[in-house]
Design a protein around this motif. Structure first.
Motif, PDB file in Angstrom:
ATOM      1  N   ASN A 151       0.809  -1.216   0.000  1.00  0.00           N
ATOM      2  CA  ASN A 151       0.000   0.000   0.000  1.00  0.00           C
ATOM      3  C   ASN A 151       0.847   1.273   0.000  1.00  0.00           C
ATOM      4  OD1 ASN A 151      -2.006   1.918   2.025  1.00  0.00           O
ATOM      5  ND2 ASN A 151      -2.739   1.127   0.080  1.00  0.00           N
TER       6      ASN A 151
ATOM      7  N   ARG B  56      -2.727   7.964   0.127  1.00  0.00           N
ATOM      8  CA  ARG B  56      -3.259   6.600  -0.041  1.00  0.00           C
ATOM      9  C   ARG B  56      -4.329   6.381   1.043  1.00  0.00           C
ATOM     10  NH1 ARG B  56       1.300   3.908  -2.531  1.00  0.00           N
ATOM     11  NH2 ARG B  56       1.564   5.202  -4.392  1.00  0.00           N
ATOM     12  N   PRO B  57      -5.012   5.240   1.026  1.00  0.00           N
ATOM     13  CA  PRO B  57      -6.025   5.004   2.071  1.00  0.00           C
ATOM     14  C   PRO B  57      -5.404   4.882   3.464  1.00  0.00           C
ATOM     15  CG  PRO B  57      -6.299   3.493   0.230  1.00  0.00           C
ATOM     16  CD  PRO B  57      -4.991   4.175   0.017  1.00  0.00           C
TER      17      PRO B  57
ATOM     18  N   VAL C  25      -2.148   9.644  -7.775  1.00  0.00           N
ATOM     19  CA  VAL C  25      -3.198   8.625  -7.653  1.00  0.00           C
ATOM     20  C   VAL C  25      -4.173   9.167  -6.617  1.00  0.00           C
ATOM     21  CG1 VAL C  25      -3.723   6.247  -6.977  1.00  0.00           C
ATOM     22  CG2 VAL C  25      -1.545   6.765  -8.115  1.00  0.00           C
TER      23      VAL C  25
ATOM     24  N   CYS D 208      -6.894   8.408  -4.291  1.00  0.00           N
ATOM     25  CA  CYS D 208      -7.608   7.292  -3.668  1.00  0.00           C
ATOM     26  C   CYS D 208      -8.885   7.814  -3.025  1.00  0.00           C
ATOM     27  CB  CYS D 208      -6.740   6.660  -2.586  1.00  0.00           C
ATOM     28  SG  CYS D 208      -5.197   5.993  -3.224  1.00  0.00           S
ATOM     29  N   PRO D 209     -10.008   7.093  -3.207  1.00  0.00           N
ATOM     30  CA  PRO D 209     -11.204   7.524  -2.470  1.00  0.00           C
ATOM     31  C   PRO D 209     -10.959   7.377  -0.977  1.00  0.00           C
ATOM     32  CG  PRO D 209     -11.564   5.405  -3.535  1.00  0.00           C
ATOM     33  CD  PRO D 209     -10.227   5.892  -3.999  1.00  0.00           C
TER      34      PRO D 209
ATOM     35  N   GLY E  70     -11.361   4.164   0.866  1.00  0.00           N
ATOM     36  CA  GLY E  70     -10.341   3.120   0.800  1.00  0.00           C
ATOM     37  C   GLY E  70     -10.496   2.150  -0.355  1.00  0.00           C
ATOM     38  N   CYS E  71      -9.578   1.185  -0.398  1.00  0.00           N
ATOM     39  CA  CYS E  71      -9.485   0.258  -1.540  1.00  0.00           C
ATOM     40  C   CYS E  71     -10.775  -0.539  -1.738  1.00  0.00           C
ATOM     41  CB  CYS E  71      -8.328  -0.713  -1.338  1.00  0.00           C
ATOM     42  SG  CYS E  71      -6.737   0.102  -1.181  1.00  0.00           S
TER      43      CYS E  71
ATOM     44  N   CYS F 192     -12.992   1.200  -3.978  1.00  0.00           N
ATOM     45  CA  CYS F 192     -12.338   1.747  -5.171  1.00  0.00           C
ATOM     46  C   CYS F 192     -12.493   0.786  -6.346  1.00  0.00           C
ATOM     47  CB  CYS F 192     -10.859   1.986  -4.859  1.00  0.00           C
ATOM     48  SG  CYS F 192      -9.941   2.643  -6.256  1.00  0.00           S
TER      49      CYS F 192
ATOM     50  N   LYS G 200     -10.525   0.568  -8.943  1.00  0.00           N
ATOM     51  CA  LYS G 200      -9.280   0.222  -9.651  1.00  0.00           C
ATOM     52  C   LYS G 200      -8.801  -1.169  -9.217  1.00  0.00           C
ATOM     53  CE  LYS G 200      -7.955   4.979 -10.219  1.00  0.00           C
ATOM     54  NZ  LYS G 200      -7.568   6.060  -9.368  1.00  0.00           N
TER      55      LYS G 200
ATOM     56  N   CYS H  79      -5.024  -2.144  -9.359  1.00  0.00           N
ATOM     57  CA  CYS H  79      -4.067  -1.215  -8.743  1.00  0.00           C
ATOM     58  C   CYS H  79      -2.981  -1.975  -7.984  1.00  0.00           C
ATOM     59  CB  CYS H  79      -4.820  -0.283  -7.794  1.00  0.00           C
ATOM     60  SG  CYS H  79      -3.747   0.783  -6.850  1.00  0.00           S
TER      61      CYS H  79
ATOM     62  N   TYR I 212      -1.171  -0.912  -5.652  1.00  0.00           N
ATOM     63  CA  TYR I 212      -1.065  -0.509  -4.233  1.00  0.00           C
ATOM     64  C   TYR I 212      -2.223  -1.036  -3.405  1.00  0.00           C
ATOM     65  CZ  TYR I 212       1.624   2.862  -6.903  1.00  0.00           C
ATOM     66  OH  TYR I 212       2.467   3.436  -7.781  1.00  0.00           O
ATOM     67  N   ARG I 213      -3.168  -1.735  -4.045  1.00  0.00           N
ATOM     68  CA  ARG I 213      -4.376  -2.208  -3.352  1.00  0.00           C
ATOM     69  C   ARG I 213      -3.978  -2.969  -2.096  1.00  0.00           C
ATOM     70  NH1 ARG I 213      -9.895  -3.473  -4.054  1.00  0.00           N
ATOM     71  NH2 ARG I 213     -10.060  -2.074  -5.831  1.00  0.00           N
TER      72      ARG I 213
HETATM   73  S1  SF4 Z   1      -7.079   0.379  -5.083  1.00  0.00           S
HETATM   74 FE1  SF4 Z   1      -5.295   1.739  -5.456  1.00  0.00          FE
HETATM   75  S2  SF4 Z   1      -6.184   3.685  -6.194  1.00  0.00           S
HETATM   76 FE2  SF4 Z   1      -7.843   2.501  -5.221  1.00  0.00          FE
HETATM   77  S3  SF4 Z   1      -7.877   3.214  -3.091  1.00  0.00           S
HETATM   78 FE3  SF4 Z   1      -6.575   1.395  -3.143  1.00  0.00          FE
HETATM   79  S4  SF4 Z   1      -4.481   2.193  -3.406  1.00  0.00           S
HETATM   80 FE4  SF4 Z   1      -5.908   3.843  -3.967  1.00  0.00          FE
END
Ligand code: SF4
Length: 214
Positions: free
Chosen positions: A73, A140-141, A195, A197-198, A201-202, A205, A207, A210, A212-213
């Motif tokens: 992350n 990031r989240p 990036v 990020c909402p 959190g992931c 999200c 994506k 991603c 970084y998830r």
């Molecule tokens: S999946 Fe990636 S872009 Fe989406 S919140 Fe998590 S780290 Fe951020």
């Protein structure tokens, strides 16, 4: 109370996407009103430089963290925000009092307090995100000890580095229980990569690919 907090409280109560019954909905409205009157939310954050070794070990000041999920992350982050927040002792008091007289009310209060705390943290994180974007850093989240393989014991150094006892009245027992109980500590990575990020959190999200998830 907003609709999102209400939805979260209903989810914490185990209703999933189903509608809660009328009595529960009434208890939820009452619980948010009681929490609104008794909560004394406080937060603290500090920004540190961070480094990551080739094996993923994270170094923040003197703290060394080994956690595969956190390491993924925080990949690419140059700074990290240490964050602590609490709703204060008043909320614990009304939950304890309710648990002696009306257990269903106590359970609803627990869920609503958790949703209230999440909302408070999200607001603080949004404010912080706006500030840091001025320096071209993107958050990031939030990642709390206890998520994935990020061990709960890291709560202790996080609280020490934030001086939580002095700054927001948050302490911890030997068994890592926080006092007041409706409190959180977390790390939030800050990366120069754009990036967005909402804040939810992931899990919220889209994506799915991603890297970084968490
Ligand atoms: S999946 Fe990636 S872009 Fe989406 S919140 Fe998590 S780290 Fe951020």
């Amino acid at each position: 109370m907003n609709e999102r907090m209400k939805r979260e409280a209903i989810r914490y109560l185990g209703y999933g996407k189903n509608t809660a019954d009328d009595r529960t909905l009434m208890l939820i409205d009452e619980a948010f009103a009681d929490i609104g009157k008794t909560a004394g939310p406080k937060s603290i954050c500090r920004i540190f430089d961070m480094e990551q070794d080739a094996d993923g070990t994270i170094r923040i000041g003197n703290m060394k963290i080994e956690s595969r999920s956190l390491s993924r992350n925080l990949k690419g982050c140059t700074k990290v925000v240490l964050f602590g927040a609490t709703l204060g002792v008043g909320v614990d008091r009304i939950i304890t009092r309710a648990s002696l007289t009306d257990m269903s009310r106590a359970v609803v209060l627990q869920a609503c307090a958790a949703a209230y705390l999440e909302e408070f943290c999200d607001q603080k994180q949004l404010e912080l995100g706006e500030e840091l974007e001025k320096e071209n850093l993107y958050l990031r989240p939030r990642f709390s000890p206890g998520y994935g393989d990020f061990d709960i014991s890291y709560q202790k150094p996080l609280m020490q580095m934030l001086d939580c006892a002095k700054n927001i009245g948050l302490t911890m027992t030997d068994s890592c229980m926080m006092t007041p109980t409706k409190s959180v500590t977390a790390l939030i990575g800050a990366s120069p990569m754009k990036v967005r990020c909402p804040v939810a959190g992931c899990e919220a999200c889209g994506k799915t690919d991603c890297e970084y998830r968490r």
